[in-house]
Design a protein around this motif. Structure first.
Motif, PDB file in Angstrom:
ATOM      1  N   TRP A  60     -11.341   5.194  -6.326  1.00  0.00           N
ATOM      2  CA  TRP A  60     -10.720   4.475  -5.111  1.00  0.00           C
ATOM      3  C   TRP A  60      -9.171   4.420  -5.077  1.00  0.00           C
ATOM      4  O   TRP A  60      -8.366   4.597  -4.134  1.00  0.00           O
ATOM      5  CB  TRP A  60     -11.381   3.000  -4.989  1.00  0.00           C
TER       6      TRP A  60
ATOM      7  N   THR B 257       0.790  -1.242   0.074  1.00  0.00           N
ATOM      8  CA  THR B 257       0.013   0.073  -0.079  1.00  0.00           C
ATOM      9  C   THR B 257       0.996   1.097  -0.052  1.00  0.00           C
ATOM     10  O   THR B 257       0.249   2.245  -0.089  1.00  0.00           O
ATOM     11  CB  THR B 257      -0.835  -0.103   1.390  1.00  0.00           C
TER      12      THR B 257
ATOM     13  N   ASN C 163      -6.578   6.354  -2.635  1.00  0.00           N
ATOM     14  CA  ASN C 163      -5.853   5.360  -1.837  1.00  0.00           C
ATOM     15  C   ASN C 163      -4.623   4.915  -2.502  1.00  0.00           C
ATOM     16  O   ASN C 163      -3.620   4.424  -1.423  1.00  0.00           O
ATOM     17  CB  ASN C 163      -6.781   4.221  -1.612  1.00  0.00           C
ATOM     18  N   ARG C 164      -4.147   5.171  -3.526  1.00  0.00           N
ATOM     19  CA  ARG C 164      -2.984   4.453  -3.998  1.00  0.00           C
ATOM     20  C   ARG C 164      -2.061   5.527  -4.954  1.00  0.00           C
ATOM     21  O   ARG C 164      -1.032   5.248  -4.979  1.00  0.00           O
ATOM     22  CB  ARG C 164      -3.100   3.469  -4.921  1.00  0.00           C
TER      23      ARG C 164
END
Length: 541
Positions: free
Chosen positions: A186, A162, A190-191
């Motif tokens: 998403w 992550t 988040n990435r």
């Protein structure tokens, strides 16, 4: 004694045997020596014998069961002993978790042996160290899909995968992820906080609102691929250019006319300026190409790659300012204008001499779109020998040259005086007039030390021996030959030319001989691996 009946209720008369056609009855009542009492006694004795035999069998079975129970108890004791010894050996030697990673296929396998405290060796590694190791994995092939698979190994690997520093190069064009807007949002949240290269090729459903999330959450974005993202508009392009201050490359191929309009390309050129290095506008209908190109040449002096292949202009044919582009883009490395109806702008002789050329050019594609006229393939009317000479006059480091379907080139177009390239690695001359000239032998002999891929398909040569002579020149130095792929489909090559290639090109991996009319029927096909090895074995007997 009652008569016995059969299954269907019919009187049963069992036969032992017959002699001379007369049947003997099986019942004993008709026999004169029959004694029912003695028969009953014999029956009782037989029943007692059966009971005694059953009891004996039961006793034997009980003994066997007792022996089996004893043996099973011994085995359990042995197993407990071996498990205790294994535990003792594990306490002496620490366990490890071995993870093998296949970067090409994006797969990962692991084998784990637990330590004496119940945790694996991989779980003891800090996520920072795992992330540092994974940097070498994603450096070449990108983060997707390898990180998604590695994150399933254990919790520590999941945490390490992550890290945003690992998601700097992401290619989502594989098709192994559903191209849904929610998925992209998403990932962006988040990435993708440190993403630098993002390819969204064939995400036809992506809309402006989704790209807006990317532009807001990806400040380090340097390249984005929007191949066939047809629902986007010029406002999307402006949004990316304004919100991504490090943007250096855009792929707008096969999108729509609005995204590559004159206003959109001008906004890209003015706002990106010197940092723009890569631009792909291929496969689009472009209006005002000369004005758009003028904006790019004025504001983007550090251009490295420019692709306009397959573009359709408002006019029948457009003109490319070769000398102006050479002065504006001195560091250009890749120029692709395949399947474009384009020619060169006329300039004075002095301007042509003073032009610096493209000294750093490595790839040049001018493949023409074939057109049939009276059974003949005619293409590349604007790609002439003068066009090629002006374009490549200083390109000594040229590695790829694509001249397919260029039928208007003279035989001297690729002489060292016109094209000084020393080590061309990939040469494509399918249906090209140069492949049918007498200078083909000299051309292949000149670049035989560097050619890795050669395409001479569908060239009908008047002299049947000229192609074989050219292949002999190509294979004249086996110790320095690096040729791997050769396409001779549709040509008049004979067994002599194939024999020369097999003997003088030891590194060849693919040989296309489909539709070669002179060769035997069993040889007219694509040869690879075992077929190529068998062909070399048979032809060099």
């Amino acid at each position: 004694m009652a008569k016995r009946k059969g299954i269907l209720g019919v009187q049963k008369s069992q036969m032992f045997f017959s002699i001379g056609g007369e049947d003997w009855p099986s019942d004993d009542e008709s026999d004169s020596d029959f004694d029912p009492i003695s028969d009953e006694n014999e029956a009782n004795e037989s029943e007692s014998r059966v009971k005694n035999s059953k009891s004996v069998k039961r006793k034997r079975k009980d003994k066997c069961d007792d022996k089996r129970d004893k043996n099973s108890k011994k085995r359990k004791i042995d197993r407990t002993k071996t498990s205790v010894t294994k535990k003792n050996s594990q306490t002496k030697s620490k366990s490890t978790r071995q993870v093998s990673i296949d970067c090409k296929n994006g797969t990962a396998t692991s084998t784990t042996r637990n330590d004496n405290d119940g945790t694996s060796y991989a779980q003891k590694l800090p996520p920072e160290l795992i992330a540092h190791i994974l940097q070498y994995v994603v450096q070449e092939n990108g983060a997707f899909p390898i990180l998604c698979r590695l994150s399933r190994l254990c919790r520590s690997w999941r945490e390490a995968c992550t890290y945003p520093s690992l998601w700097r190069k992401v290619d989502l064009s594989y098709g192994s992820i559903k191209n849904k807007p929610d998925t992209l949002r998403w990932l962006a949240t988040n990435r993708f906080s440190q993403v630098q290269e993002l390819d969204l090729a064939s995400w036809a459903t992506v809309a402006h609102s989704t790209i807006q999330v990317l532009a807001d959450t990806c400040p380090t974005l340097q390249f984005i691929g929007l191949f066939r993202c047809v629902k986007l508009t010029s406002e999307t392009v402006k949004l990316l250019v304004n919100n991504c201050p490090q943007l250096t490359g855009l792929d707008l191929s096969y999108t729509n006319q609005d995204m590559v309009s004159t206003a959109s390309l001008k906004h890209i050129a003015v706002n990106c300026g010197k940092r723009l290095r890569q631009l792909n506008i291929s496969g689009n209908d472009i209006s005002g190409f000369a004005l758009s190109l003028q904006h790019l040449m004025t504001h983007c002096p550090n251009m490295r790659e420019f692709d306009m292949s397959g573009c359709k202009f408002t006019s029948y044919a457009s003109r490319f300012p070769i000398e102006t582009c050479q002065s504006a883009w001195p560091d250009l490395q890749k120029l692709r204008m395949a399947c474009c109806k384009i020619g060169a702008v006329d300039v004075s002789r002095q301007a042509e001499i003073l032009s610096p050329g493209f000294p750093n050019l490595q790839e040049f594609s001018a493949a023409a779109e074939p057109q049939e006229s009276r059974g003949l393939v005619i293409g590349g009317a604007g790609i002439t020998s003068d066009f090629l000479k002006r374009m490549l006059k200083t390109s000594r480091d040229l590695k790829l040259l694509d001249l397919r379907n260029c039928t208007c080139l003279e035989s001297t177009a690729l002489t060292p005086q016109n094209v000084p390239a020393e080590s061309v690695e990939r040469l494509y001359m399918s249906q090209c007039s140069l492949a049918r000239s007498e200078h083909l032998v000299d051309l292949l002999q000149r670049w035989r030390h560097s050619l890795v891929e050669l395409d001479l398909a569908w060239n009908v040569i008047a002299d049947p021996d000229m192609l074989d002579d050219a292949l002999e020149a190509l294979a004249g130095n086996p110790s320095h030959s690096v040729l791997e792929t050769l396409n001779l489909s549709g040509t008049g090559v004979s067994s002599r030319g194939i024999r020369s290639v097999m003997a003088g090109c030891p590194k060849i991996e693919s040989l296309n001989l489909t539709s070669c009319r002179v060769l035997p029927r069993g040889m007219k096909r694509l040869h690879k691996d075992k077929d190529l090895h068998q062909l070399r074995k048979e032809i060099l007997k």
